[in-house]
Write an enzyme that holds these catalytic residues in place. Structure first.
Site, PDB file in Angstrom:
ATOM      1  N   HIS A  70       0.909  -1.186   0.047  1.00 38.40           N
ATOM      2  CA  HIS A  70       0.023   0.069  -0.192  1.00 38.40           C
ATOM      3  C   HIS A  70       0.818   1.244  -0.012  1.00 38.40           C
ATOM      4  O   HIS A  70       0.483   2.290  -0.306  1.00 38.40           O
ATOM      5  CB  HIS A  70      -0.908  -0.034   1.288  1.00 38.40           C
ATOM      6  CG  HIS A  70      -0.491   0.259   2.616  1.00 38.40           C
ATOM      7  ND1 HIS A  70      -0.182  -0.633   3.350  1.00 38.40           N
ATOM      8  CD2 HIS A  70      -0.150   1.705   2.955  1.00 38.40           C
ATOM      9  CE1 HIS A  70       0.558   0.163   4.671  1.00 38.40           C
ATOM     10  NE2 HIS A  70       0.371   1.529   4.326  1.00 38.40           N
ATOM     11  N   ASP A  81       0.229  -7.620   1.543  1.00 40.57           N
ATOM     12  CA  ASP A  81       0.663  -6.032   1.797  1.00 40.57           C
ATOM     13  C   ASP A  81       2.065  -6.101   1.913  1.00 40.57           C
ATOM     14  O   ASP A  81       2.695  -5.101   2.611  1.00 40.57           O
ATOM     15  CB  ASP A  81       0.159  -5.439   3.144  1.00 40.57           C
ATOM     16  CG  ASP A  81      -0.019  -3.906   3.161  1.00 40.57           C
ATOM     17  OD1 ASP A  81       0.244  -3.214   1.994  1.00 40.57           O
ATOM     18  OD2 ASP A  81       0.007  -3.311   4.143  1.00 40.57           O
ATOM     19  N   SER A 114       4.654   2.865   7.652  1.00 42.51           N
ATOM     20  CA  SER A 114       4.290   1.760   6.904  1.00 42.51           C
ATOM     21  C   SER A 114       5.565   1.495   6.149  1.00 42.51           C
ATOM     22  O   SER A 114       6.150   2.359   5.337  1.00 42.51           O
ATOM     23  CB  SER A 114       3.165   2.173   6.108  1.00 42.51           C
ATOM     24  OG  SER A 114       1.771   2.212   6.906  1.00 42.51           O
TER      25      SER A 114
END
Length: 306
Positions: A49, A79, A158
């Site tokens: 992402h 992911d 992230s």
């Protein structure tokens, strides 16, 4: 003179010193995040992402160096994404094994939250075995055994590293689930298979069986018979799926698949890669007090999930 750092601070500062140079800030036209150098030939690991649909972007390191990168492969259903820097990178971080983590263990998160390059937070593993929904088109999958931590994570973390006290990367930070709750994709055997496929093929081909399961303990008699303490209870069988055609039913207790014990979700998921597509998969279940053997033939997971 006494060392001004206590033992806890010494561990965190040593992990920070080891990993800060190896965690890059990542930018694409679609957003930003972090990435971890994990090979000596310029490959970095991040979240799918973070890169989104971008094919390239820029990375910047703590020493001030920066340059462009190319997206090698992405897998929204885990992911995870692999990118490769065009210029030289720092030495790689050591990848650990999340299977050895325990609740309460110290972990350190290294990333670039809120645009702040090279930030470090520390906390503990506050939960294991969590599931995180991931979607690609109309396909849905649960990322199993996600690591839950109270180490502060913010947007930009992230794709960054979640490390143990020896600076081994045991997870890739992926989400903020709430105040004081962060989640990381585990670094384990399944993850390593995904990474290898992304480097080799740029994508991950998955086999689809059509089972929704949850962990379940085994009755004492069955424990003695199988030597297993747990299995996976079938919660739902997708209509028309290979599992449905093989005769599996909700309520079945899956004991083995491919002649290997099934004790947790990973036991099934590590079988569901390209090698299993179109090949007979023997499955043993416990149903109504009896052992039942079936043969399923997984198909390739597509955008429709079947």
């Amino acid at each position: 003179m006494a060392d001004p750092l206590d033992a806890y601070s010494q561990v965190v500062s040593s992990v920070a010193a080891e990993l800060l140079p190896k965690v890059a800030s990542v930018r694409t036209r679609q957003g930003s995040g972090s990435a971890v150098v994990f090979t000596a030939d310029r490959f970095l690991l991040t979240n799918a992402h973070v890169v989104g649909s971008a094919r390239s972007g820029t990375v910047a390191f703590a020493d001030g160096s920066s340059g462009e990168f190319q997206v090698i492969g992405r897998d929204p259903l885990s992911d995870l994404a692999v990118i490769r820097a065009r210029a030289a990178t720092p030495p790689p971080a050591e990848l650990g094994d999340s299977d050895g983590l325990v609740v309460g263990q110290l972990v350190v998160a290294v990333g670039n939250p809120l645009g702040l390059t090279g930030s470090v937070t520390a906390g503990v593993v506050s939960g294991l075995g969590r599931s995180l929904p991931a979607r690609s088109g109309s396909s849905m999958r649960l990322i199993e055994d996600v690591i839950q931590t109270d180490a502060a994570l913010n947007p930009g973390n992230s794709g960054g590293a979640l490390a143990d006290s020896r600076a081994r990367v045991v997870g890739i930070s992926t989400a903020v689930a709430g105040i004081g709750v962060g989640l990381a994709v585990p670094m384990n055997g399944t993850t390593r298979s995904i990474i290898a496929a992304l480097i080799r093929d740029g994508r991950v081909r998955r086999a689809f069986l059509g089972l929704v399961t949850s962990p379940a303990p085994l009755p004492e008699e069955l424990r003695r018979h199988t030597g297993q303490s747990g299995a996976m209870r079938v919660v739902e069988v997708v209509p028309g799926s290979p599992a449905h055609r093989a005769g599996l039913r909700a309520g079945d207790l899956v004991l083995s698949a491919g002649r290997n014990p099934v004790a947790d979700a990973q036991s099934l998921q590590r079988l569901m890669f390209a090698e299993a597509i179109g090949r007979p998969l023997p499955i043993t279940v416990h149903r109504n007090g009896a052992l039942v053997d079936v043969i399923a033939e997984p198909v390739e997971l597509t955008g429709t999930g079947v």
